[in-house]
Design a protein around this motif. Structure first.
Motif, PDB file in Angstrom:
ATOM      1  N   UNK A 187       0.827  -1.206   0.000  1.00 15.93           N
ATOM      2  CA  UNK A 187       0.000   0.000   0.000  1.00 15.93           C
ATOM      3  C   UNK A 187       0.862   1.258   0.000  1.00 15.93           C
ATOM      4  N   UNK A 188       2.004   1.207   0.687  1.00 14.26           N
ATOM      5  CA  UNK A 188       2.892   2.369   0.746  1.00 14.26           C
ATOM      6  C   UNK A 188       3.395   2.741  -0.644  1.00 14.26           C
ATOM      7  N   UNK A 189       3.646   1.739  -1.471  1.00 14.67           N
ATOM      8  CA  UNK A 189       4.123   1.993  -2.841  1.00 14.67           C
ATOM      9  C   UNK A 189       2.975   2.088  -3.843  1.00 14.67           C
ATOM     10  N   UNK A 190       1.731   2.112  -3.355  1.00 14.88           N
ATOM     11  CA  UNK A 190       0.585   2.279  -4.224  1.00 14.88           C
ATOM     12  C   UNK A 190       0.177   1.042  -4.984  1.00 14.88           C
ATOM     13  N   UNK A 191       0.590  -0.125  -4.533  1.00 13.76           N
ATOM     14  CA  UNK A 191       0.259  -1.382  -5.207  1.00 13.76           C
ATOM     15  C   UNK A 191      -0.865  -2.097  -4.462  1.00 13.76           C
ATOM     16  N   UNK A 192      -1.477  -3.037  -5.147  1.00 10.10           N
ATOM     17  CA  UNK A 192      -2.552  -3.820  -4.559  1.00 10.10           C
ATOM     18  C   UNK A 192      -1.954  -4.934  -3.701  1.00 10.10           C
ATOM     19  N   UNK A 193      -2.352  -5.047  -2.430  1.00 12.05           N
ATOM     20  CA  UNK A 193      -1.813  -6.124  -1.578  1.00 12.05           C
ATOM     21  C   UNK A 193      -2.111  -7.504  -2.141  1.00 12.05           C
ATOM     22  N   UNK A 194      -1.209  -8.426  -1.865  1.00  9.31           N
ATOM     23  CA  UNK A 194      -1.312  -9.790  -2.376  1.00  9.31           C
ATOM     24  C   UNK A 194      -1.766 -10.713  -1.251  1.00  9.31           C
ATOM     25  N   UNK A 195      -2.714 -11.564  -1.542  1.00 11.69           N
ATOM     26  CA  UNK A 195      -3.120 -12.603  -0.597  1.00 11.69           C
ATOM     27  C   UNK A 195      -2.192 -13.798  -0.810  1.00 11.69           C
ATOM     28  N   UNK A 196      -1.070 -13.808  -0.102  1.00 10.59           N
ATOM     29  CA  UNK A 196      -0.008 -14.771  -0.369  1.00 10.59           C
ATOM     30  C   UNK A 196      -0.460 -16.205  -0.157  1.00 10.59           C
ATOM     31  N   UNK A 197      -1.173 -16.470   0.903  1.00 12.91           N
ATOM     32  CA  UNK A 197      -1.563 -17.844   1.211  1.00 12.91           C
ATOM     33  C   UNK A 197      -2.592 -18.392   0.242  1.00 12.91           C
ATOM     34  N   UNK A 198      -3.330 -17.518  -0.427  1.00 16.97           N
ATOM     35  CA  UNK A 198      -4.319 -17.965  -1.404  1.00 16.97           C
ATOM     36  C   UNK A 198      -3.757 -17.996  -2.815  1.00 16.97           C
ATOM     37  N   UNK A 199      -2.915 -17.008  -3.165  1.00 19.56           N
ATOM     38  CA  UNK A 199      -2.405 -16.923  -4.528  1.00 19.56           C
ATOM     39  C   UNK A 199      -1.071 -17.648  -4.703  1.00 19.56           C
ATOM     40  N   UNK A 200      -0.256 -17.687  -3.675  1.00 19.58           N
ATOM     41  CA  UNK A 200       1.052 -18.361  -3.739  1.00 19.58           C
ATOM     42  C   UNK A 200       1.226 -19.249  -2.504  1.00 19.58           C
ATOM     43  N   UNK A 201       0.397 -20.277  -2.357  1.00 21.21           N
ATOM     44  CA  UNK A 201       0.407 -21.048  -1.097  1.00 21.21           C
ATOM     45  C   UNK A 201       1.701 -21.815  -0.859  1.00 21.21           C
ATOM     46  N   UNK A 209      -4.590 -26.280   0.706  1.00 20.76           N
ATOM     47  CA  UNK A 209      -5.204 -25.721  -0.488  1.00 20.76           C
ATOM     48  C   UNK A 209      -4.489 -24.495  -1.001  1.00 20.76           C
ATOM     49  N   UNK A 210      -5.105 -23.818  -1.951  1.00 20.27           N
ATOM     50  CA  UNK A 210      -6.367 -24.203  -2.630  1.00 20.27           C
ATOM     51  C   UNK A 210      -6.200 -25.492  -3.446  1.00 20.27           C
ATOM     52  N   UNK A 211      -7.170 -26.344  -3.381  1.00 15.02           N
ATOM     53  CA  UNK A 211      -7.048 -27.650  -4.041  1.00 15.02           C
ATOM     54  C   UNK A 211      -5.955 -28.462  -3.384  1.00 15.02           C
ATOM     55  N   UNK A 212      -4.985 -28.867  -4.200  1.00 16.85           N
ATOM     56  CA  UNK A 212      -3.811 -29.603  -3.681  1.00 16.85           C
ATOM     57  C   UNK A 212      -2.525 -28.798  -3.871  1.00 16.85           C
ATOM     58  N   UNK A 213      -2.649 -27.482  -4.022  1.00 16.96           N
ATOM     59  CA  UNK A 213      -1.478 -26.682  -4.368  1.00 16.96           C
ATOM     60  C   UNK A 213      -0.424 -26.646  -3.265  1.00 16.96           C
TER      61      UNK A 213
END
Length: 308
Positions: free
Chosen positions: A156-170, A253-257
């Motif tokens: 957020x400090x750099x104006x970017x959208x936060x990443x949901x690490x555990x959901x997108x890159x588990x 998860x998600x799935x078996x990732x």
């Protein structure tokens, strides 16, 4: 002149070996060995028994002998190949991070004296003494959280959208968590090994015109061959059974990732209540772990022989 030594009869080699074999040492050790064997054999025997029958906790009365059917179902399950590949990727990535960063950080700590080096050592080693569940909760709620986590604040400090690490890159998140916990172990072993390096060799190399990179490559790394092998062997044995970090953060998860073999066995036993298939998976995991241990022990033995 003392003749007691001359008067003592010299026993033949077979008689001496027989007398040594009759020492009471093995009598004293045998209860502990028997208890240890019993402690290992009974659970292993029960696991083998359950792996050969159809045993589901929802239908406890329907115990039917099925032979190797549970093994066939486990290896053909939809989660087996993702679990096996995730296990190999997790173990390999954590080992690579632990060894590379462990060597570099240990070398930097031993490069020279600076103020607060003792405090830095304690802070670097301290994550190893945190329980896996606690460390996973710290990363999940304080670092990876997409709303209130540290990484979200940086984004957020750099104006970017936060990443949901555990959901997108588990799986990547699990690798970071486990690496953070096991890196201090590698630093501790390698830093101790560096302190035993002969300083006279380094001084002689400096006098011959060798720079820091040449000294590190030709003196420090060969000296760390045995400690690195020990780190790889011990960490591999424990990393094959990583479970708490996955259970606390992603649930496989998600799935078996982010599912590994240990979590897949838990899923079969306590979520799907199929004890027979879970027992078969446990035996497969034991075989894989033993193969890895044998290979690593032989590699370490070969390394030790070449270093002599």
């Amino acid at each position: 002149m003392n003749t007691s030594a001359l008067d003592t009869p010299v026993l033949p080699a077979p008689v001496a070996a027989k007398r040594r074999s009759l020492k009471p040492g093995w009598f004293l050790v045998s209860p502990s060995v028997a208890l240890l064997m019993l402690w290992m054999i009974v659970p292993l025997g029960m696991t083998v028994y359950f792996s050969l029958i159809r045993y589901n906790l929802l239908y406890p009365g329907e115990n039917q002998f099925v032979g190797l059917e549970n093994f066939q179902y486990f290896v053909t399950d939809a989660g087996f190949m993702p679990g096996a590949s995730n296990t190999l990727l997790l173990v390999g990535s954590v080992l690579l991070i632990s060894v590379v960063l462990g060597v570099l950080i240990s070398a930097l700590l031993e490069a020279g004296e600076f103020w607060g080096r003792g405090i830095v050592r304690v802070m670097l080693i301290s994550p190893f003494f945190i329980m896996p569940t606690v460390s996973a909760l710290l990363w999940k709620n304080l670092i990876f959280h997409p709303v209130s986590g540290i990484l979200a604040a940086v984004w957020k400090f750099f104006g970017a959208q936060p990443v949901d690490w555990l959901a997108q890159h588990p799986l990547f998140s699990i690798i970071l968590i486990v690496s953070w916990q096991w890196l201090p172990f590698a630093i501790l072993i390698l830093m101790t090994a560096m302190q035993s390096l002969d300083q006279e060799q380094k001084e002689a190399a400096r006098l011959d015109g060798a720079g820091p990179v040449a000294i590190f490559w030709h003196l420090t790394l060969p000296h760390l061959a045995r400690p690195i092998a020990v780190v790889v062997m011990i960490e591999t044995i424990f990393l094959l059974s990583v479970f708490a970090e996955i259970f606390t953060t992603t649930g496989g998860g998600p799935g078996y990732e982010s599912t590994n073999l240990a979590y897949l066995i838990y899923n079969q036993a306590l979520l799907q209540f199929d004890v027979g298939m879970a027992s078969a998976g446990g035996l497969i995991a034991v075989v894989i772990a033993n193969i890895a241990a044998i290979v690593l022990i032989r590699m370490i033995g070969k390394n030790l022989t070449e270093q002599k």
